[in-house]
Design a protein around this motif. Structure first.
Motif, PDB file in Angstrom:
ATOM      1  N   THR A   1       7.900  -4.392 -11.480  1.00 18.69           N
ATOM      2  CA  THR A   1       8.728  -3.341 -12.092  1.00 18.69           C
ATOM      3  C   THR A   1       9.897  -3.961 -12.848  1.00 18.69           C
ATOM      4  OG1 THR A   1       9.954  -3.080 -10.007  1.00 18.69           O
ATOM      5  CG2 THR A   1       8.085  -1.626 -10.373  1.00 18.69           C
TER       6      THR A   1
ATOM      7  N   HIS B   1      -2.270  11.462  -7.344  1.00 16.94           N
ATOM      8  CA  HIS B   1      -3.354  11.298  -8.316  1.00 16.94           C
ATOM      9  C   HIS B   1      -4.358  12.439  -8.175  1.00 16.94           C
ATOM     10  CE1 HIS B   1      -2.743   6.649  -8.869  1.00 16.94           C
ATOM     11  NE2 HIS B   1      -1.772   7.376  -9.359  1.00 16.94           N
TER      12      HIS B   1
ATOM     13  N   ARG C   1       4.384   4.198 -14.435  1.00 21.48           N
ATOM     14  CA  ARG C   1       4.259   5.553 -13.869  1.00 21.48           C
ATOM     15  C   ARG C   1       4.834   5.619 -12.450  1.00 21.48           C
ATOM     16  NH1 ARG C   1      -0.683   5.956 -15.077  1.00 21.48           N
ATOM     17  NH2 ARG C   1      -1.740   5.725 -13.068  1.00 21.48           N
ATOM     18  N   HIS C   2       4.672   4.546 -11.692  1.00 18.18           N
ATOM     19  CA  HIS C   2       5.108   4.546 -10.291  1.00 18.18           C
ATOM     20  C   HIS C   2       6.243   3.541 -10.066  1.00 18.18           C
ATOM     21  CE1 HIS C   2       1.829   7.164  -9.137  1.00 18.18           C
ATOM     22  NE2 HIS C   2       0.971   6.368  -9.741  1.00 18.18           N
ATOM     23  N   ARG C   3       7.063   3.319 -11.094  1.00 15.44           N
ATOM     24  CA  ARG C   3       8.063   2.253 -11.038  1.00 15.44           C
ATOM     25  C   ARG C   3       9.074   2.436  -9.909  1.00 15.44           C
ATOM     26  NH1 ARG C   3       8.413   5.443 -15.335  1.00 15.44           N
ATOM     27  NH2 ARG C   3      10.360   6.533 -15.859  1.00 15.44           N
TER      28      ARG C   3
ATOM     29  N   ARG D   1       8.694   3.839  -6.893  1.00 20.58           N
ATOM     30  CA  ARG D   1       8.076   3.459  -5.616  1.00 20.58           C
ATOM     31  C   ARG D   1       7.832   1.952  -5.556  1.00 20.58           C
ATOM     32  NH1 ARG D   1       4.662   5.603  -1.584  1.00 20.58           N
ATOM     33  NH2 ARG D   1       4.850   7.700  -2.472  1.00 20.58           N
TER      34      ARG D   1
ATOM     35  N   LEU E   1       0.362   8.942  -4.106  1.00 21.56           N
ATOM     36  CA  LEU E   1       0.702   8.689  -5.502  1.00 21.56           C
ATOM     37  C   LEU E   1       0.529   9.930  -6.378  1.00 21.56           C
ATOM     38  CD1 LEU E   1      -0.840   5.125  -6.002  1.00 21.56           C
ATOM     39  CD2 LEU E   1       1.488   5.751  -5.338  1.00 21.56           C
TER      40      LEU E   1
END
Length: 501
Positions: free
Chosen positions: A477, A326, A462-464, A466, A324
């Protein structure tokens, strides 16, 4: 001449020293080394340092003349003082660092691991045969049940189902401050504990070591006899209530109906086989319901065994996984266990329990502490190290797959099917934290917005890309498009940054 046998501080049960094929001789000298460098290397929880030293010293006292107990700066120095150049045996250590050390010492012969149910070679054959499929717990768990003949009736799962998780997700009783369950069994401290505490005080005052958290009273077994008492008390008094509230949380009840057996298991004081078979006997005798027993068997013969095997199978490079991206550092208030700096009631209480006990059960570990770290994009390597240092049952093999894989989804879904991110609604449903809290789990924006709720939606945004490609998270999402106030929500979450709410 009989060779001495060296045991580490997480190999303290009789199954690590009893004579057996290719093991130590019946009257072999047992070497135990207390290496101060281990405590200097990391800022461990003070209660963890106390527990490990207490267990090590208690084991030496039990062995009496058979023990060669050495206090030294390093393991190398301690081994030299204990046996000189004589050859020794040692069971396969539980960390790569320790294994690397003993393999570099020419006088040491490394024996097969103990304290686990599945052989490394057997797991490798199972995992290599998965092809492109994920290394999922459920498949492995069923294989272990069959191998060990656990909870089987005529080759099929007792009760007709392998998985009883849906029966083990009840919220806590409404209005209850604690579960209607007998408290855990607690050990009584003795002179060895007093000696350990005095040594830690002296070393800390001299600036030789530094700790986080608080120490005392000792809550977990440090001897084989204590571990046996803890196991028996849990099975007879608490196991019947364990399953239904396995995933529940209460502000004033840190223990709930959990076993606390991870601590003596990870010290090597108990063997997993004896734990799961004792639980199965309770089911067969009609003393505990199947859902509770299956839940415990799943934890010990399933998840614990799975994590141990993944640690070795996935290799050292797994530690650096960060799918991710991070990279945020742990804030000081979290690293120092400063619960008073935190506004969200669930997070403040959980952090206080880590500070005071060095332990919380698996749900606040995953859904409060891990969830918060995931939402805020903290570096998974730093999060793993924090869990290793701050939990009395935390070891490298325990925390690496648990944190990198399950909690922080840093492996991109190799061992789990989705990230364990959740908003305030989940915490409200499974616990009693939200009532007096200054934040509201249903509010996404404004001064009363729950930071777990805003954090969840900010994480999804932020991770839409994936998450949209994963069938288990695609609905979340899709919900972004229907979410009113998204810009305000993201601004609220961003303004809090890495500070406590």
């Amino acid at each position: 001449m009989t060779r001495p046998h060296w045991v580490f501080a997480d190999q303290l049960g009789p199954h690590f020293t009893d004579p057996s094929e290719h093991g130590p001789a019946e009257h072999a000298e047992i070497v135990l080394i207390e290496a101060r460098s281990v405590l200097r290397r990391r800022r461990f929880h003070r209660a963890k340092a106390h527990l490990v030293l207490s267990a090590l010293r208690h084991r030496a006292a039990e062995l009496g003349d058979r023990a060669r107990y050495v206090q030294a700066d390093t393991y190398r120095q301690g081994l030299r003082a204990a046996v000189g150049r004589r050859r020794v045996t040692v069971r396969h250590p539980t960390s790569r660092a320790a294994l690397g050390l003993v393999e570099r010492l020419p006088q040491v012969e490394v024996l097969a691991p103990r304290g686990f149910l599945v052989d490394h070679a057997d797991f490798r054959r199972w995992a290599d045969g998965r092809g492109e499929r994920r290394l999922l717990l459920e498949d492995f768990y069923r294989a272990v049940r069959r191998q060990e003949h656990l909870l089987l009736d005529g080759g099929e799962p007792a009760g007709g189902r392998w998985n009883l998780d849906h029966e083990n997700r009840e919220p806590p009783p409404r209005g209850a401050a604690a579960l209607p369950v007998e408290p855990p069994w607690w050990p009584e401290e003795d002179d060895i504990d007093a000696e350990v505490r005095a040594d830690l005080d002296r070393w800390e005052k001299a600036g030789e070591v530094s700790f986080v958290g608080r120490d005392g009273p000792r809550r977990f077994a440090a001897t084989r006899a204590e571990a046996e008492q803890a196991l028996e008390h849990f099975v007879t008094a608490r196991l019947p209530h364990f399953g239904r509230w396995e995933d529940a949380m209460l502000h004033d009840d840190p223990w709930m109906a959990h076993s606390l057996l991870s601590v003596p298991l990870n010290l090597g004081l108990l063997d997993p086989g004896e734990c799961v078979r004792r639980a199965e006997r309770a089911y067969r005798d009609g003393a505990a319901p199947l859902n509770s027993v299956e839940g415990l068997v799943r934890q010990i013969a399933g998840w614990r065994e799975y994590v141990w095997q993944l640690y070795w199978y996935l290799g050292e490079e797994y530690r650096g996984r960060n799918a991710l991206g991070h990279h945020a550092p742990l804030p000081d208030w979290f690293a120092e266990l400063d619960a008073g700096a935190v506004g969200a009631r669930c997070l403040a209480r959980t952090l206080a329990e880590v500070r005071d006990l060095g332990w919380v059960h698996h749900v606040p570990r995953l859904m409060v502490l891990g969830n918060w770290a995931l939402q805020h994009g903290w570096d998974p390597r730093a999060v793993t190290d924090w869990f290793h240092r701050c939990f009395v049952d935390g070891y490298d093999w325990v925390m690496l797959p648990n944190v990198v894989g399950m909690s922080q989804y840093a492996d991109g879904g190799l061992i789990t099917t989705k990230p364990y991110a959740a908003g305030g609604a989940y915490l409200h449903r499974m616990g009693d934290f939200c009532g007096p809290c200054r934040y509201r789990p249903t509010e996404r924006t404004g001064e009363r917005a729950c930071p777990f709720t805003t954090g969840y939606w900010a994480f999804v945004h932020r991770h839409r890309d994936r998450l949209a490609a994963n069938h288990r998270t695609a609905r979340a999402t899709a919900g972004l498009a229907r979410l009113t106030g998204l810009p305000e929500l993201l601004a609220t979450e961003h303004s809090r940054g890495q500070d406590p709410p």
